[in-house]
Design a protein around this motif. Structure first.
Motif, mmCIF file in Angstrom:
data_model
loop_
_atom_site.group_PDB
_atom_site.id
_atom_site.type_symbol
_atom_site.label_atom_id
_atom_site.label_comp_id
_atom_site.label_asym_id
_atom_site.label_seq_id
_atom_site.Cartn_x
_atom_site.Cartn_y
_atom_site.Cartn_z
ATOM 1 N N ARG A 12 5.845 7.948 -6.627
ATOM 2 C CA ARG A 12 4.885 9.008 -6.380
ATOM 3 C C ARG A 12 3.509 8.462 -6.030
ATOM 4 N NH1 ARG A 12 5.162 13.593 -5.611
ATOM 5 N NH2 ARG A 12 7.366 13.484 -6.127
ATOM 6 N N ASP A 13 3.158 7.328 -6.619
ATOM 7 C CA ASP A 13 1.866 6.720 -6.333
ATOM 8 C C ASP A 13 1.965 5.856 -5.076
ATOM 9 O OD1 ASP A 13 0.767 7.854 -8.599
ATOM 10 O OD2 ASP A 13 1.261 6.127 -9.862
ATOM 11 N N SER A 14 1.058 6.058 -4.143
ATOM 12 C CA SER A 14 0.992 5.225 -2.945
ATOM 13 C C SER A 14 0.092 4.022 -3.215
ATOM 14 C CB SER A 14 0.452 6.020 -1.759
ATOM 15 O OG SER A 14 1.316 7.090 -1.440
ATOM 16 N N ALA A 15 0.333 2.944 -2.521
ATOM 17 C CA ALA A 15 -0.478 1.735 -2.690
ATOM 18 C C ALA A 15 -1.061 1.353 -1.339
ATOM 19 C CB ALA A 15 0.364 0.593 -3.245
ATOM 20 N N HIS A 16 -2.346 1.545 -1.165
ATOM 21 C CA HIS A 16 -3.004 1.179 0.090
ATOM 22 C C HIS A 16 -3.095 -0.340 0.192
ATOM 23 C CE1 HIS A 16 -5.796 1.097 3.438
ATOM 24 N NE2 HIS A 16 -6.610 0.352 2.716
ATOM 25 N N VAL A 17 -2.755 -0.858 1.364
ATOM 26 C CA VAL A 17 -2.889 -2.297 1.616
ATOM 27 C C VAL A 17 -3.717 -2.484 2.876
ATOM 28 C CG1 VAL A 17 -0.778 -2.987 0.448
ATOM 29 C CG2 VAL A 17 -0.678 -2.338 2.863
ATOM 30 N N ALA A 18 -4.259 -3.689 3.028
ATOM 31 C CA ALA A 18 -5.115 -3.954 4.181
ATOM 32 C C ALA A 18 -5.050 -5.424 4.527
ATOM 33 C CB ALA A 18 -6.551 -3.547 3.891
ATOM 34 N N GLY A 19 -5.324 -5.717 5.780
ATOM 35 C CA GLY A 19 -5.382 -7.103 6.221
ATOM 36 C C GLY A 19 -6.789 -7.640 6.215
ATOM 37 N N VAL A 20 -7.605 -7.160 5.311
ATOM 38 C CA VAL A 20 -9.012 -7.560 5.236
ATOM 39 C C VAL A 20 -9.116 -8.896 4.502
ATOM 40 C CG1 VAL A 20 -11.283 -6.950 4.365
ATOM 41 C CG2 VAL A 20 -9.761 -5.161 5.248
#
Length: 473
Positions: free
Chosen positions: A241-249
Motif C-alpha cells: 500500500r505504501d509507495s516508495a519514491h526513488v530518484a537518480g539524484v
C-alpha cells in the motif's frame, strides 16, 4: 548526437525546452530498429501506427503547454511476457503460438497512462526460464556487444534493444536474475524491486522470488520508470500500500557503509569480473563511502539447495500445466525448459525449503545491521554463447550471483555496469539494500554512476558488426 542513444531523462528535459520532438525521437529509434534487428533479433513485434499516434499526442501536449505526464513522449518497449488484452502472448513457445491475451498487466496500463510511446515488444526465452534468449518460435537473440554471445535472459530482448539503440526504456521481470543478468551482459541499468513493490498478475504476483521492474540507460531513467509502475493495485493483494519514491539524484556518500562480497561465499568468479567489481568498490570509496570486504556463508550449492524447492512448488507445476497431461507436447518445448522442469520436479520439500529460506536470510540481515548496502558481482562469468543449450542447469545456475537475492526477495537490487571484459562484453555489479530500502540503493547507484562515468559516456555503447552507428541521428 545519435538520438537513439539518448537517456529518457535527457529526452524529457529537451521536450520541456522544446529542443526535441517526441515524433523525431520515435522515428530515430524506429529507424535504428530497422537496421539492428536483422543482426540482434530482439523484437517480437512492433506497433508503429499506434506509436506514431501516441507521439503526435505527446507533441501536441507539449506544444499546448499542458502539464506533461511522467513518461511523456518516451519510446519504450515491453517484455513480451507482460500481457496486453487483444495482443499476442506467446511466451516464446510453439505451444502458445497465436495465443491472444485476455487481460492486461497493471504496469502496462500505468506506462501508457504516463505518456510513454510504446512501440514494440521484446524477446524472452521460452516461459522466461533461462538466462539466455533463444527459442524455436523467435530464433536467437544476440548481444549487441558481441553477437556470438547471449544478451542474457530472461529479459534478454529488453537488454539488447537498450544496448542496440532500438528504444529508450524497457520493462523486464526477474525471478532468478532475469532483469539483472541482461543488464550486466548488455551494459545497461536494471532494478529488481522488492516483493510487492510492483503489482503483478496471478500466480506470480504471490511469488516472493518474482518482480516486474524497469530497465534503462541510466540510474535516473530506471528510477523514472520505477516510480510509474510501483504502488498498490486492486487486483494484487500482495502489492504494497505504501509507495516508495526513488530518484537518480546524486548525493554524498560520506559515511555510507558498503559491504563488499566478491564471491558471495564461494562462487567461482572470473578474474575480469572480480577486477571490475573491485574497481567499483574503489570508486565508491573515492566518493566518500566506507567500504569493508565481508563474507557470507552462501555459495552456489547452498543457494540451489534453498531455491530449488521453491521452483519445484511454483515454476515446475506451471510448466507441467502447459502440457495439459499430454507428454507428447513436451517435444515442442525447448530443451532448457524440459531440463528446468525436471530439476524443479526433483527438488526437496517446499516446507523445508521455506525453513531454509529463513535461515538463508539471517546472515545477510545480521550483516546489514552495520552496512547500508551490499556490493557484489552480478554474474560470475563473462558470457554465455548466444545459443547456449542451458540443459545443464547446475552449470548455468552456478554462474548466476543474482539468485540469492530472489531467495530473500524483499530486498531491492540495482544492477549497474562495472566495466568491460576481454571478450568485449560488459560486466556488472549488484547494489543490494536492506529490505524495502529502495531509496538507498538508488542513491548509491547515482553517485557511482557519476564517479565512474562509464555507461553515461557517449563512447560506452557497442559498435554492432554490419550496423552503422550514425544511422538515425
Amino acid at each position: 548526437m545519435d538520438l537513439f542513444r539518448i537517456t529518457a531523462t535527457r529526452a524529457a528535459e529537451m521536450f520541456r525546452r522544446r529542443e526535441l520532438s517526441p515524433i523525431d525521437l520515435l522515428e530515430a529509434v524506429i529507424a535504428r530498429t530497422a537496421v539492428t534487428e536483422p543482426v540482434i533479433n530482439a523484437v517480437t513485434e512492433q506497433w508503429l501506427d499506434e506509436a506514431r499516434a501516441a507521439a503526435v499526442v505527446s507533441q501536441e501536449r507539449i506544444a499546448a503547454g499542458e502539464p506533461l505526464r511522467p513518461l511523456e513522449g518516451i519510446p519504450l518497449m515491453l517484455k513480451e511476457e507482460q500481457p496486453i488484452t487483444g495482443h499476442l502472448q506467446e511466451e516464446g513457445c510453439l505451444l502458445e503460438q497465436g495465443h491472444v491475451a485476455t487481460e492486461t498487466h497493471p504496469i502496462v496500463d500505468r506506462i501508457i497512462d504516463a505518456g510513454a510511446v510504446v512501440h514494440g515488444r521484446t524477446t524472452t526465452p521460452e516461459y522466461c526460464c533461462a538466462p539466455v534468449t533463444h527459442t524455436k518460435l523467435w530464433g536467437v537473440t544476440r548481444n549487441p556487444w558481441n553477437t556470438d554471445l547471449a544478451p542474457g535472459g530472461s529479459s534478454g530482448g529488453a537488454g539488447a534493444v537498450l544496448a542496440a539503440g532500438s528504444t529508450v526504456l524497457a520493462t523486464g521481470s526477474d525471478i532468478g536474475g532475469s532483469i539483472r543478468i541482461p543488464s550486466s551482459f548488455c551494459g545497461v541499468v536494471g532494478f529488481k524491486p522488492p516483493f510487492g513493490r510492483v503489482p503483478g498478475l496471478a500466480p506470480f504476483n504471490s511469488d516472493t522470488y518474482c518482480a516486474d521492474g524497469p530497465m534503462g540507460r541510466s540510474v535516473a531513467d530506471v528510477a523514472l520508470l520505477q516510480d510509474v509502475i510501483s504502488g498498490p493495485w486492486v487486483g494484487d493483494a500482495a502489492s504494497l500500500r505504501d509507495s516508495a519514491h526513488v530518484a537518480g539524484v546524486v548525493r554524498s556518500l560520506e559515511g555510507v557503509r558498503v559491504a563488499l562480497c566478491p564471491d558471495l561465499g564461494g562462487y567461482d568468479v572470473d578474474p575480469a569480473v572480480e577486477a571490475n567489481t573491485r574497481a567499483v568498490a574503489a570508486a565508491l570509496k573515492d566518493a566518500g563511502a566506507v567500504v569493508e570486504q565481508v563474507d557470507l556463508p552462501w555459495g552456489p550449492q547452498r543457494v540451489l539447495d534453498t531455491a530449488w524447492p521453491h521452483f519445484g512448488a511454483i515454476m515446475g507445476p506451471f510448466i507441467e500445466e502447459v502440457l495439459h497431461g499430454d507428454p507428447t507436447r513436451a517435444d515442442q518445448l525447448m530443451p532448457y525448459t524440459r531440463a528446468f522442469a525436471a530439476a524443479a520436479s526433483s527438488a526437496g520439500d517446499h516446507v523445508q525449503g521455506l525453513v531454509a529460506e529463513s535461515a538463508f536470510y539471517r546472515p545477510f540481515a545480521e550483516l546489514m545491521t552495520d552496512h547500508d548496502v551490499l556490493l557484489c558481482p552480478t554474474i560470475a562469468t563473462t558470457g554465455f554463447a548466444a545459443d547456449e543449450p542451458g540443459t545443464d542447469t547446475r552449470a548455468v545456475f552456478d554462474k548466476l550471483m543474482t539468485l540469492p537475492f530472489n531467495v530473500i526477495g524483499r530486498v531491492p537490487v540495482l544492477a549497474v555496469p562495472s566495466g568491460i571484459a576481454p571478450n568485449g562484453v560488459p560486466t556488472g555489479v549488484q547494489i543490494v539494500g536492506r529490505t524495502y530500502d529502495d531509496a538507498t540503493v538508488f542513491g548509491v547507484g547515482a553517485a557511482l554512476e557519476q564517479e565512474l562515468g562509464l555507461w553515461t559516456d557517449p563512447s560506452w555503447w557497442p559498435t554492432i558488426a554490419g550496423v552503422t552507428d550514425g544511422a538515425a541521428r
